[in-house]
Write a protein that holds these residues in place. Structure first.
Motif, PDB file in Angstrom:
ATOM      1  N   LYS A 112      12.670  62.241 182.169  1.00 46.75           N
ATOM      2  CA  LYS A 112      11.916  61.679 181.044  1.00 46.75           C
ATOM      3  C   LYS A 112      10.967  62.719 180.454  1.00 46.75           C
ATOM      4  O   LYS A 112      10.853  62.854 179.233  1.00 46.75           O
ATOM      5  CB  LYS A 112      11.139  60.433 181.480  1.00 46.75           C
ATOM      6  N   VAL A 113      10.291  63.486 181.312  1.00 43.07           N
ATOM      7  CA  VAL A 113       9.391  64.545 180.830  1.00 43.07           C
ATOM      8  C   VAL A 113      10.180  65.581 180.035  1.00 43.07           C
ATOM      9  O   VAL A 113       9.772  65.990 178.935  1.00 43.07           O
ATOM     10  CB  VAL A 113       8.647  65.216 182.014  1.00 43.07           C
ATOM     11  N   THR A 172      18.960  66.158 176.817  1.00 37.00           N
ATOM     12  CA  THR A 172      19.441  64.926 176.192  1.00 37.00           C
ATOM     13  C   THR A 172      20.111  64.086 177.266  1.00 37.00           C
ATOM     14  O   THR A 172      20.682  64.616 178.221  1.00 37.00           O
ATOM     15  CB  THR A 172      20.439  65.194 175.051  1.00 37.00           C
ATOM     16  N   VAL A 173      20.019  62.785 177.085  1.00 37.28           N
ATOM     17  CA  VAL A 173      20.604  61.827 178.019  1.00 37.28           C
ATOM     18  C   VAL A 173      21.633  61.013 177.237  1.00 37.28           C
ATOM     19  O   VAL A 173      21.351  60.505 176.162  1.00 37.28           O
ATOM     20  CB  VAL A 173      19.524  60.893 178.605  1.00 37.28           C
ATOM     21  N   ARG A 174      22.825  60.931 177.805  1.00 34.56           N
ATOM     22  CA  ARG A 174      23.920  60.202 177.159  1.00 34.56           C
ATOM     23  C   ARG A 174      24.539  59.278 178.201  1.00 34.56           C
ATOM     24  O   ARG A 174      24.836  59.691 179.314  1.00 34.56           O
ATOM     25  CB  ARG A 174      24.920  61.237 176.649  1.00 34.56           C
ATOM     26  N   LYS A 175      24.718  58.017 177.821  1.00 38.14           N
ATOM     27  CA  LYS A 175      25.321  57.040 178.730  1.00 38.14           C
ATOM     28  C   LYS A 175      26.734  56.731 178.241  1.00 38.14           C
ATOM     29  O   LYS A 175      26.940  56.535 177.048  1.00 38.14           O
ATOM     30  CB  LYS A 175      24.480  55.783 178.792  1.00 38.14           C
ATOM     31  N   SER A 176      27.679  56.708 179.181  1.00 44.25           N
ATOM     32  CA  SER A 176      29.062  56.420 178.805  1.00 44.25           C
ATOM     33  C   SER A 176      29.168  54.958 178.387  1.00 44.25           C
ATOM     34  O   SER A 176      28.519  54.086 178.947  1.00 44.25           O
ATOM     35  CB  SER A 176      30.007  56.722 179.963  1.00 44.25           C
ATOM     36  N   THR A 194      27.956  55.563 183.343  1.00 46.70           N
ATOM     37  CA  THR A 194      27.596  56.880 183.858  1.00 46.70           C
ATOM     38  C   THR A 194      26.580  57.507 182.923  1.00 46.70           C
ATOM     39  O   THR A 194      26.714  57.416 181.710  1.00 46.70           O
ATOM     40  CB  THR A 194      28.842  57.791 183.952  1.00 46.70           C
ATOM     41  N   THR A 195      25.569  58.130 183.487  1.00 46.28           N
ATOM     42  CA  THR A 195      24.554  58.820 182.697  1.00 46.28           C
ATOM     43  C   THR A 195      24.802  60.314 182.795  1.00 46.28           C
ATOM     44  O   THR A 195      24.892  60.867 183.895  1.00 46.28           O
ATOM     45  CB  THR A 195      23.135  58.475 183.205  1.00 46.28           C
ATOM     46  N   TRP A 196      24.911  60.951 181.631  1.00 43.57           N
ATOM     47  CA  TRP A 196      25.152  62.390 181.546  1.00 43.57           C
ATOM     48  C   TRP A 196      23.926  63.080 180.981  1.00 43.57           C
ATOM     49  O   TRP A 196      23.275  62.570 180.071  1.00 43.57           O
ATOM     50  CB  TRP A 196      26.355  62.675 180.657  1.00 43.57           C
ATOM     51  N   LEU A 197      23.610  64.243 181.520  1.00 38.67           N
ATOM     52  CA  LEU A 197      22.444  65.020 181.096  1.00 38.67           C
ATOM     53  C   LEU A 197      22.916  66.368 180.568  1.00 38.67           C
ATOM     54  O   LEU A 197      23.807  66.982 181.147  1.00 38.67           O
ATOM     55  CB  LEU A 197      21.502  65.232 182.284  1.00 38.67           C
ATOM     56  N   GLU A 198      22.303  66.797 179.475  1.00 34.69           N
ATOM     57  CA  GLU A 198      22.635  68.084 178.885  1.00 34.69           C
ATOM     58  C   GLU A 198      21.354  68.825 178.529  1.00 34.69           C
ATOM     59  O   GLU A 198      20.383  68.221 178.079  1.00 34.69           O
ATOM     60  CB  GLU A 198      23.461  67.899 177.612  1.00 34.69           C
ATOM     61  N   LEU A 199      21.372  70.127 178.717  1.00 36.14           N
ATOM     62  CA  LEU A 199      20.253  70.975 178.301  1.00 36.14           C
ATOM     63  C   LEU A 199      20.415  71.236 176.809  1.00 36.14           C
ATOM     64  O   LEU A 199      21.494  71.630 176.354  1.00 36.14           O
ATOM     65  CB  LEU A 199      20.287  72.283 179.093  1.00 36.14           C
ATOM     66  N   THR A 200      19.376  71.015 176.036  1.00 29.62           N
ATOM     67  CA  THR A 200      19.439  71.256 174.593  1.00 29.62           C
ATOM     68  C   THR A 200      19.289  72.759 174.318  1.00 29.62           C
ATOM     69  O   THR A 200      18.852  73.514 175.204  1.00 29.62           O
ATOM     70  CB  THR A 200      18.303  70.514 173.867  1.00 29.62           C
ATOM     71  N   PRO A 201      19.615  73.190 173.110  1.00 25.12           N
ATOM     72  CA  PRO A 201      19.366  74.603 172.775  1.00 25.12           C
ATOM     73  C   PRO A 201      17.891  74.988 172.965  1.00 25.12           C
ATOM     74  O   PRO A 201      17.589  76.070 173.470  1.00 25.12           O
ATOM     75  CB  PRO A 201      19.803  74.705 171.311  1.00 25.12           C
ATOM     76  N   LEU A 202      16.981  74.094 172.601  1.00 28.20           N
ATOM     77  CA  LEU A 202      15.556  74.360 172.817  1.00 28.20           C
ATOM     78  C   LEU A 202      15.269  74.482 174.306  1.00 28.20           C
ATOM     79  O   LEU A 202      14.547  75.398 174.740  1.00 28.20           O
ATOM     80  CB  LEU A 202      14.697  73.250 172.208  1.00 28.20           C
ATOM     81  N   GLY A 203      15.820  73.592 175.114  1.00 23.38           N
ATOM     82  CA  GLY A 203      15.618  73.647 176.558  1.00 23.38           C
ATOM     83  C   GLY A 203      16.151  74.935 177.153  1.00 23.38           C
ATOM     84  O   GLY A 203      15.523  75.553 178.014  1.00 23.38           O
ATOM     85  N   ARG A 204      17.303  75.365 176.679  1.00 24.04           N
ATOM     86  CA  ARG A 204      17.906  76.621 177.154  1.00 24.04           C
ATOM     87  C   ARG A 204      17.000  77.811 176.798  1.00 24.04           C
ATOM     88  O   ARG A 204      16.756  78.681 177.624  1.00 24.04           O
ATOM     89  CB  ARG A 204      19.295  76.784 176.539  1.00 24.04           C
ATOM     90  N   ASP A 205      16.489  77.823 175.562  1.00 30.89           N
ATOM     91  CA  ASP A 205      15.589  78.903 175.137  1.00 30.89           C
ATOM     92  C   ASP A 205      14.305  78.911 175.967  1.00 30.89           C
ATOM     93  O   ASP A 205      13.835  79.969 176.391  1.00 30.89           O
ATOM     94  CB  ASP A 205      15.229  78.768 173.649  1.00 30.89           C
TER      95      ASP A 205
END
Length: 101
Positions: free
Chosen positions: A49-50, A58-62, A68-79
């Motif tokens: 959540k933080v 980003t959080v995506r639910k199938s 299923t809950t999927w998590l992805e690092l955003t471009p901002l998070g990666r930077d």
């Protein structure tokens, strides 16, 4: 050369691990990440959540099949992770003994 910046939001051990894992994959399933970090659902949820509020994850639910809950690092998070790791390397390099020329 860009100067690194210490990111206190990412630096918390569990959040740093979350970001590091997500940096190496396109997306990770919540339960797999929970198992890898060896934390409870509630602990992982709070850290996600933080990171989500900071727009680092980003959080995506199938919608089909088992939920299923999927998590992805955003471009901002990666930077932000890259910048934070650069700063950690800079700090660690200061602790290493100077080698004679």
């Amino acid at each position: 050369m860009t100067v690194g910046r210490f990111n206190e939001l990412i630096h918390a051990p569990n959040r740093l691990q979350i970001c590091a894992v997500l940096a190496g994959v396109e997306a990770a399933e919540f339960s797999a990440l929970r198992q890898l970090l060896d934390v409870s659902d509630s602990v992982l949820s709070k850290h996600i959540k933080v990171l989500q509020e900071a727009q680092y994850v980003t959080v995506r639910k199938s919608a089909q099949g088992p939920r299923t809950t999927w998590l992805e690092l955003t471009p901002l998070g990666r930077d932000e992770l890259t910048t934070h790791l650069e700063e950690l390397r800079r700090i660690a390099d200061q602790a290493l003994p100077v080698k004679p020329a």
